[in-house]
Design a protein around this motif. Sequence first.
Motif, PDB file in Angstrom:
ATOM      1  N   LEU A  60      -0.031  -1.486  -0.026  1.00  0.00           N
ATOM      2  CA  LEU A  60       0.271   0.361   0.350  1.00  0.00           C
ATOM      3  C   LEU A  60       0.823   1.018   0.231  1.00  0.00           C
ATOM      4  O   LEU A  60       0.697   2.345  -0.298  1.00  0.00           O
ATOM      5  N   LEU A  61       1.661   1.225   0.695  1.00  0.00           N
ATOM      6  CA  LEU A  61       3.290   2.361   0.539  1.00  0.00           C
ATOM      7  C   LEU A  61       3.605   2.482  -0.251  1.00  0.00           C
ATOM      8  O   LEU A  61       3.372   3.238  -1.033  1.00  0.00           O
TER       9      LEU A  61
ATOM     10  N   ILE B 224       0.869   3.413  -2.902  1.00  0.00           N
ATOM     11  CA  ILE B 224       0.077   5.678  -2.172  1.00  0.00           C
ATOM     12  C   ILE B 224       1.459   6.740  -3.206  1.00  0.00           C
ATOM     13  O   ILE B 224       1.483   7.311  -3.720  1.00  0.00           O
TER      14      ILE B 224
ATOM     15  N   ALA C 281       1.425   6.333  -7.157  1.00  0.00           N
ATOM     16  CA  ALA C 281      -0.531   7.601  -7.343  1.00  0.00           C
ATOM     17  C   ALA C 281       0.944   8.860  -7.652  1.00  0.00           C
ATOM     18  O   ALA C 281       0.363  10.041  -8.066  1.00  0.00           O
ATOM     19  N   ILE C 282       1.901   9.400  -6.124  1.00  0.00           N
ATOM     20  CA  ILE C 282       1.761  10.212  -6.669  1.00  0.00           C
ATOM     21  C   ILE C 282       3.402  10.763  -7.695  1.00  0.00           C
ATOM     22  O   ILE C 282       2.518  12.079  -8.481  1.00  0.00           O
TER      23      ILE C 282
ATOM     24  N   ALA D 265       6.600  11.246  -1.394  1.00  0.00           N
ATOM     25  CA  ALA D 265       6.613   9.626  -2.153  1.00  0.00           C
ATOM     26  C   ALA D 265       8.499   9.300  -1.663  1.00  0.00           C
ATOM     27  O   ALA D 265       7.923   8.230  -1.730  1.00  0.00           O
TER      28      ALA D 265
ATOM     29  N   LEU E 105       7.759   7.329   1.134  1.00  0.00           N
ATOM     30  CA  LEU E 105       6.764   6.296   1.666  1.00  0.00           C
ATOM     31  C   LEU E 105       7.697   4.678   0.719  1.00  0.00           C
ATOM     32  O   LEU E 105       7.944   3.396   1.134  1.00  0.00           O
TER      33      LEU E 105
ATOM     34  N   HIS F  97       8.475   1.387   2.117  1.00  0.00           N
ATOM     35  CA  HIS F  97       7.861   0.296   1.496  1.00  0.00           C
ATOM     36  C   HIS F  97       9.248   0.002   0.875  1.00  0.00           C
ATOM     37  O   HIS F  97       8.781  -1.984   1.610  1.00  0.00           O
TER      38      HIS F  97
END
Lengths: 274, 349
Positions: free
Chosen positions: B130-131, B134, B137-138, B169, B172, B176
């Motif tokens: 999920l990290l 996201i 997505a950024i 990002a 994240l 990750h």
Amino acid sequence: MMADKKSPEKPDKPFFVGYLPMPAALARFYWPLALLLLAAAAAAGHFWAMQQQSAGEATWRPAAPEVLRGVLTLRPYPALHRFHPQNPGRIESVLLVGQGKHAANLPARFDGRAVAIRGAEILRGNWRMLEIPSVTENENGHENSGENSGTISLAEIPDENALRAELGFESLGGVVFRGEIADSKCFLGVMKPGAGAVHKACAELCLLGGIPPMLVVQNAQREKFGYLLLNTDGTSAAKSLAPLAAESVQVRGELLRQGDLLFVKMNAGGLARF
Amino acid sequence: MSHGFVAVQWNRRKLLYDLCIWACVALYLALFIGASDLAGADALSAPIVLMRALSTCAFLMLNVILCIGPLARLSPRFLPLLYNRRHLGVSMFVVALLHAALAIYWYHGFGVINPLASIAIVGGDFPFQLLGAIALAILFLMAATSHDYWNATLGGPLWKAIHMLVYPAYALIIAHILFGALQQNDTGFAPWMAMASVCVVGGLHILAALFKSGADFHAAKSSAETSWLDLCDWHDIPINRAQIFALRGAERVAVFRYRDNAGATKIAAVSNVCQHQNGPLGEGRVMDGLITCPWHGYQYRPEDGCSPPPFGEKIPTYRVKVEGARVLLDPAPLPAGSPRPVVEIPGEK
């Protein structure tokens, strides 16, 4: 106030503007840098790849399906039992799974019968698993020769009754094991590596799909042993253990053997993270 | 500069830059895959090797991207790397997207739950996927808005804010790795790479901040008698260059000393922020009588802060005057594109 101490009138440093020719001094800097970056990219790729460790010897042969014959049992996990081809005094039990992250969905009427099953072999150490495509049966339910033969069909095998007599569960006593809960299909060779934190989501989905859960125990010599896990009532623990996939646990329970498959039937409250 | 928008305003520099990017990517992937064990009983699964090759390649590219900014601040020699950084960013996104697509297909596909939905459903108490999702997505948002059209449409500050999301990002992605590959028993190299990345990227940013605050920025001091700020001796401003001054409570001001096309030496003050991508105009220079941004070559007239026709960019201007050798500045910015008298230094040719 701090002042810029450089002489305002000394020759200016080269100034880069993307849409103009690059100053010669910068070009002399960038051509070697570009070559250096290319060499660094190649070296980094090679170096990083060499840091990977082996996931052990295991094989998945989806392109070369095999037909195996033996006695089928559907509970707790579908398995085909046969006398070992190289050692007829020993029983070899072959776990059966479906394609993708799904359990083998075999018709109940074949349970306990001698059958021929076609599928892709998954091999790791003494383990043999068969991945079965979506089940098709031939018209008369018996094994035919040629292309009309289905995925599963009834078959005639020598010593069928002797084999069936050997397939009861034998209790080997109470045990306590520590290891990782893996999905047996990936661990036995479909994915390499098929265990560990990175593989957790895959393992969880496999268990939700009914793939037999396996406790992978490693001894001091780094040899790995797999035990199929059962709920306290002896049923499949695949779905109940899905949230714990790829995690390290301690399991307390009763060690059982059917054919050459080893199971741990978990005691009530006998499962804990560690 | 944005007279009109085309998909990519190719020039020789951008072609060479992109060629170098993709040659590096191809070499990295080829050497990674070639050096991995893909044959024999103990071979690794090919999709997993490819997934690892793509993920590590994207991570290295992100590190290079994050290092370019501080490197360019530490030395203008690295400004050419910054010129086409957006292409490097989009390339990195493509590599990261391939990694994500392969991971979703291989790890999340073929199951009883929709692969995309399963990213948020399975994976335990702290799903590292999920990290990464996201962060991706950024990166997608950044890649999709990287074109000058979006820069002009959204406006510099909002565009810049969106693109500063590269730092969340990056955080994240580090998480990750920490909660994913780093937890894998057999990837002992991952912790070292993550630590080295944080040290290099963080260290360069700290160095750049220290270097710039200590050497190039000068806090303007106010005169007790008037609202004009006494900035510096005009001799201290290099010819065709600027000094940057930080005004309290306002943005930075670039004060240029330059020779105009007639050979007269003049002083002009403008906002330090380029309208294009907020580049530091004061680190640029005057070329052909035009203030030229060091990042992408956007140009403004010192006289009114307007880009020359047919371009339409405008930046705020400031009034200056010279008393003796001292340069004084009215700290109230004039609206973007406002003409005001430019001070000519008599006798300086």
